[in-house]
Design an enzyme around this catalytic site. Structure first.
Site, PDB file in Angstrom:
ATOM      1  N   PRO A  69      14.404 111.501-105.593  1.00 21.66           N
ATOM      2  CA  PRO A  69      14.161 110.431-104.074  1.00 21.66           C
ATOM      3  C   PRO A  69      13.346 110.931-103.432  1.00 21.66           C
ATOM      4  CG  PRO A  69      16.724 111.071-104.125  1.00 21.66           C
ATOM      5  CD  PRO A  69      16.224 111.466-104.787  1.00 21.66           C
ATOM      6  N   GLU A  70      12.590 110.542-102.532  1.00 21.01           N
ATOM      7  CA  GLU A  70      11.642 111.027-101.731  1.00 21.01           C
ATOM      8  C   GLU A  70      11.816 110.291-100.138  1.00 21.01           C
ATOM      9  OE1 GLU A  70       7.440 111.932-102.943  1.00 21.01           O
ATOM     10  OE2 GLU A  70       7.899 111.665-105.016  1.00 21.01           O
ATOM     11  N   HIS A 120      30.297 111.625-112.280  1.00 21.36           N
ATOM     12  CA  HIS A 120      29.392 111.926-111.793  1.00 21.36           C
ATOM     13  C   HIS A 120      30.136 111.987-110.584  1.00 21.36           C
ATOM     14  CE1 HIS A 120      28.284 113.402-115.441  1.00 21.36           C
ATOM     15  NE2 HIS A 120      27.538 112.717-116.357  1.00 21.36           N
ATOM     16  N   ARG A 140      23.762 115.643-112.046  1.00 23.26           N
ATOM     17  CA  ARG A 140      22.566 117.189-112.255  1.00 23.26           C
ATOM     18  C   ARG A 140      23.130 117.472-111.132  1.00 23.26           C
ATOM     19  NH1 ARG A 140      16.695 116.014-113.315  1.00 23.26           N
ATOM     20  NH2 ARG A 140      16.831 118.433-114.044  1.00 23.26           N
TER      21      ARG A 140
END
Length: 280
Positions: A2-3, A95, A114
């Site tokens: 995400p930006e 996760h 991640r």
DNA sequence: TAGAGCCTGCGG
DNA sequence: CCGCAGGCTCTA
């Protein structure tokens, strides 16, 4: 992942959590890349019993304000982080690393396969910039003025390429790998141009391009290349509107330009540009 | 100021 | 199997 537009989209869809009270905290205990294992006891102390007073954003960081508490919750989604508001009885995604159970039968869940993200505490009461991650951030284009003069000055002091300068969160906070390529294309600036060589006119164009690219992406709910979703699980539409990112070999979308989009690597990151219309 | 490293998952 | 991924930090 995400930006700025994606993080802002998440922020907006977190609004329904505002006004709810935190009933409890759960963490997975696995370390997150940016701050190690989440401080479960500290998080519980800071949040349990507190009403969520608001959710703010600064660059790619989300700040969850807790009414009457001296600390706030700071979240960075890294590459694969997600914040979701779901019914408490919904099955927990793999996760999942942090869960805040809220009044009204909801849970605010952070998942991150991640584990490149961050969930941390920062001082509240206007002192959040004492947190090291926030202390170093530059200007947020949706909050402060990212002008041509500002970019020109910052670029002039750098020996880096313009692509790297745009990715530097200490200058412009919130631009990431997709929108750096998009903004450079829109402004007609080659990604390899050295900062010192950016003249004022191109700095003006680039400043406008950054704002335009981010604003349009935000209007479309962000870019979902593979798995980005907002806090309600909804994907963004902006991927269909990317002009150069991920489009190697395609004809340049600029009117009357006959170039083809090229993929190069700058500082280890995929970079897309048109050699015909992004020239010195 | 490059490059490696951190992680998991996906697509070719 | 390999390469690649929207981020960031630390190292030589």
């Amino acid at each position: 992942m995400p930006e700025l537009p994606e993080v802002e989209t998440v922020r907006r869809t977190l609004e329904p959590a505002v006004g709810r009270r935190v009933r409890g905290v759960w963490t997975s205990g696995l370390p997150l890349r940016l701050n190690g294992p989440v401080d479960r006891a500290g998080l519980a102390r800071a949040a349990t019993g507190a009403v969520i007073a608001g959710v703010r954003r600064r660059g790619k960081y989300l700040l969850i304000d807790l009414a009457g508490r001296d600390r706030l919750i700071l979240v960075h989604l890294g590459m694969s982080g997600r914040l979701r508001i779901v019914p408490a009885r919904a099955p927990r995604a793999p996760h999942t690393h942090v869960v805040l159970s809220l009044t009204g039968g909801r849970e605010l869940r952070y998942s991150d396969p991640r584990r490149f993200g961050l969930v941390d505490l920062a001082p509240a009461g206007g002192r959040e910039r004492e947190h090291p991650s926030l202390a170093v951030l530059g200007r947020d284009p949706l909050v402060e003025r990212v002008t041509g003069a500002f970019l020109h000055e910052a670029a002039r002091r750098s020996r880096q390429t313009m692509k790297s300068i745009l990715l530097d969160q200490g200058i412009v906070a919130g631009v990431g790998n997709i929108y750096a390529s998009e903004a450079l294309w829109l402004a007609g600036v080659p990604p390899t141009l050295r900062g010192v060589r950016l003249d004022r006119a191109r700095a003006d164009a680039l400043a406008r391009a950054i704002r335009a690219v981010l604003r349009r992406a935000l209007e479309r709910g962000g870019t979902s290349l593979r798995d980005f979703v907002d806090a309600d699980g909804v994907a963004g539409e902006n991927a269909d509107y990317l002009r150069v990112y991920g489009r190697a070999g395609a004809p340049c979308p600029r009117r009357a330009c006959s170039g083809r989009i090229r993929r190069t690597v700058i500082q280890g990151r995929a970079t897309f540009h048109c050699p015909a219309c992004q020239r010195r």
